[in-house]
Design a protein around this motif. Structure first.
Motif, PDB file in Angstrom:
ATOM      1  N   ALA A   1       0.660  -1.253  -0.051  1.00 51.87           N
ATOM      2  CA  ALA A   1       0.074   0.168  -0.094  1.00 51.87           C
ATOM      3  C   ALA A   1       0.903   1.346   0.003  1.00 51.87           C
ATOM      4  O   ALA A   1       0.507   2.382  -0.711  1.00 51.87           O
ATOM      5  CB  ALA A   1      -0.967   0.133   1.228  1.00 51.87           C
ATOM      6  N   TYR A   2       2.026   1.347   0.582  1.00 48.14           N
ATOM      7  CA  TYR A   2       2.958   2.375   0.620  1.00 48.14           C
ATOM      8  C   TYR A   2       3.275   2.705  -0.741  1.00 48.14           C
ATOM      9  O   TYR A   2       3.916   3.959  -1.060  1.00 48.14           O
ATOM     10  CB  TYR A   2       3.928   2.090   1.297  1.00 48.14           C
ATOM     11  N   THR A   3       3.192   1.874  -2.024  1.00 48.46           N
ATOM     12  CA  THR A   3       3.488   2.199  -3.340  1.00 48.46           C
ATOM     13  C   THR A   3       2.378   3.212  -3.864  1.00 48.46           C
ATOM     14  O   THR A   3       2.557   3.641  -5.090  1.00 48.46           O
ATOM     15  CB  THR A   3       3.908   1.143  -4.075  1.00 48.46           C
TER      16      THR A   3
ATOM     17  N   MET B   1       1.719   8.563   1.069  1.00 49.26           N
ATOM     18  CA  MET B   1       2.676   9.537   2.069  1.00 49.26           C
ATOM     19  C   MET B   1       1.659  10.509   2.775  1.00 49.26           C
ATOM     20  O   MET B   1       1.924  10.936   3.841  1.00 49.26           O
ATOM     21  CB  MET B   1       3.617  10.318   1.084  1.00 49.26           C
ATOM     22  N   THR B   2       0.492  10.940   2.097  1.00 49.73           N
ATOM     23  CA  THR B   2      -0.255  11.684   2.882  1.00 49.73           C
ATOM     24  C   THR B   2      -1.079  10.875   3.965  1.00 49.73           C
ATOM     25  O   THR B   2      -1.177  11.634   5.206  1.00 49.73           O
ATOM     26  CB  THR B   2      -1.275  12.392   2.115  1.00 49.73           C
ATOM     27  N   VAL B   3      -1.457   9.697   3.615  1.00 48.87           N
ATOM     28  CA  VAL B   3      -2.328   8.905   4.781  1.00 48.87           C
ATOM     29  C   VAL B   3      -1.273   8.692   5.877  1.00 48.87           C
ATOM     30  O   VAL B   3      -1.617   8.848   6.969  1.00 48.87           O
ATOM     31  CB  VAL B   3      -2.524   7.725   4.205  1.00 48.87           C
ATOM     32  N   VAL B   4       0.078   8.462   5.560  1.00 52.05           N
ATOM     33  CA  VAL B   4       1.178   7.936   6.603  1.00 52.05           C
ATOM     34  C   VAL B   4       1.515   9.460   7.335  1.00 52.05           C
ATOM     35  O   VAL B   4       1.654   9.294   8.766  1.00 52.05           O
ATOM     36  CB  VAL B   4       2.292   7.549   5.833  1.00 52.05           C
TER      37      VAL B   4
ATOM     38  N   ARG C   1       9.885   9.225   6.359  1.00 53.73           N
ATOM     39  CA  ARG C   1       8.902   9.002   5.141  1.00 53.73           C
ATOM     40  C   ARG C   1       9.193   9.055   3.973  1.00 53.73           C
ATOM     41  O   ARG C   1       8.772   8.207   2.966  1.00 53.73           O
ATOM     42  CB  ARG C   1       7.644   9.854   5.594  1.00 53.73           C
ATOM     43  N   TYR C   2       9.944  10.156   3.560  1.00 57.15           N
ATOM     44  CA  TYR C   2      10.590  10.217   2.305  1.00 57.15           C
ATOM     45  C   TYR C   2      11.531   9.066   1.752  1.00 57.15           C
ATOM     46  O   TYR C   2      11.467   8.222   0.771  1.00 57.15           O
ATOM     47  CB  TYR C   2      11.182  11.466   2.278  1.00 57.15           C
TER      48      TYR C   2
ATOM     49  N   LEU D   1       0.707  12.033  12.999  1.00 57.98           N
ATOM     50  CA  LEU D   1       0.528  13.271  13.639  1.00 57.98           C
ATOM     51  C   LEU D   1       0.272  12.829  15.030  1.00 57.98           C
ATOM     52  O   LEU D   1      -0.048  11.677  15.531  1.00 57.98           O
ATOM     53  CB  LEU D   1      -0.750  14.142  13.259  1.00 57.98           C
ATOM     54  N   PRO D   2       0.758  13.631  16.087  1.00 59.62           N
ATOM     55  CA  PRO D   2       0.962  13.307  17.358  1.00 59.62           C
ATOM     56  C   PRO D   2      -0.338  12.679  17.976  1.00 59.62           C
ATOM     57  O   PRO D   2      -0.255  11.410  18.820  1.00 59.62           O
ATOM     58  CB  PRO D   2       1.164  14.748  18.338  1.00 59.62           C
TER      59      PRO D   2
END
Length: 324
Positions: free
Chosen positions: A139-141, A146-149, A195-196, A154-155
């Motif tokens: 799913a990371y592809t 990137m937006t979802v992750v 993340r990048y 976020l805290p």
């Protein structure tokens, strides 16, 4: 607690730990390579026991842990080059290379690119052994991943998510036993540069159908190199059948399956893992690179080599082993 050390290679900071016998300058070296989204702490449960016998080096890959996270080459070959350069800077000529998960793919690539510097190869629940991989990584592809992750880390959402994962991870079942480690990865992903790096890395080795990088077509070259494959029988990230299937391509390999273990056998049974690794090193001679022999293997290729029968071993939790 081992002291984290730092060295600069190609202008980028590399974090690592190094431990081992100070009274044995010729002690064999073991290089421990961690997996995707993890860091050197993957090996915390086994480093000190291994260091009683070996010089142990456990780095953070570029883009992970306390190493730099630049806009850089995050390919498998690039990581193998980085490990070669790190060993060179540290004054290490040869090592037994042990890789877990994605680190197994890097270890195999290291052995392929630098056979003259690889004494043995140990692959632990390794990437690059087959096509299948957990849908969470695939799913990371996908677009917007990137937006979802970023939102999930976020805290507020991150604290809820990691707490839930760690709570479920305390349940010793096939579906939950590795979730504590997943929580650690989620925590690390709060850093944008992490993340990048992970996005670059994943998209280089995986697409929506699974793994696209494999060692199978070159595994026959391990005829000249001792190779051990270790797997958790209940791994949901990379299925154990990939470890069994690699024997078709690397028939001299030694295979060990840990029952009722997921993706991290060295964490579940560290004493058995250390004993297995020590026995493997003690029972094998380090590989010696011969260019003429390497050339002959490449010319012959995999299909012209006879398969050898290799027994699959099953490690019981007590540490005893029996032929499967």
């Amino acid at each position: 607690m081992l002291e984290t050390q730092f060295v600069t290679v190609h202008g980028h900071k590399r974090a690592y730990v190094k431990a081992g016998p100070t009274d044995r300058p010729g002690a064999p070296v073991i290089l421990l390579l961690h997996g995707l989204g993890c860091d050197r702490h993957t090996w915390d449960e086994v480093i000190e026991d291994l260091a009683a016998t070996f010089v142990v080096i456990a780095p953070d890959f570029l883009g992970h842990g306390e190493s730099a996270k630049p806009r850089a080459d995050y390919s498998v070959a690039g990581y193998a080059n980085g490990m070669r350069d790190l060993l060179t800077v540290l004054g290490v000529d040869k090592a037994t290379v042990v890789g877990h998960s994605f680190g197994g793919g890097v270890a195999a690539q290291f052995a392929y690119q630098f056979p003259e510097r690889t004494e043995r190869l140990v692959l632990v629940d390794s990437g690059g052994m087959g096509k299948e991989v957990t849908p969470l990584i695939r799913a990371y592809t996908l677009p917007l991943s990137m937006t979802v992750v970023a939102l999930a880390t976020l805290p507020g959402p991150r604290h809820v998510l990691t707490a839930g994962l760690r709570s479920l991870g305390r349940i010793d079942s096939k579906l939950t036993r590795d979730l504590g480690e997943v929580a650690t990865i989620v925590e690390a992903l709060k850093a944008p540069r992490m993340r990048y790096a992970l996005n670059r890395l994943v998209n280089g080795v995986i697409d929506y159908r699974g793994q696209v990088v494999t060692i199978r077509d070159r595994a026959y070259l391990t005829e000249e190199m001792p190779m051990a494959v270790i797997w958790g029988a209940e791994d949901l990230v990379l299925p154990a059948k990939q470890g069994r299937e690699i024997l078709e391509f690397a028939p001299n390999a030694q295979l060990t399956i840990f029952p009722k273990v997921g993706h991290f056998p060295m964490k579940k049974y560290p004493e058995e893992f250390v004993r297995l690794l020590k026995d493997f090193v003690d029972s094998t001679e380090p590989a010696k690179y011969h260019r003429a022999r390497w050339r002959a293997l490449l010319k012959a290729g995999a299909k012209q080599r006879p398969l050898r029968v290799v027994s699959e071993m099953t490690m019981a939790p007590s540490g005893s082993s029996t032929d499967a």
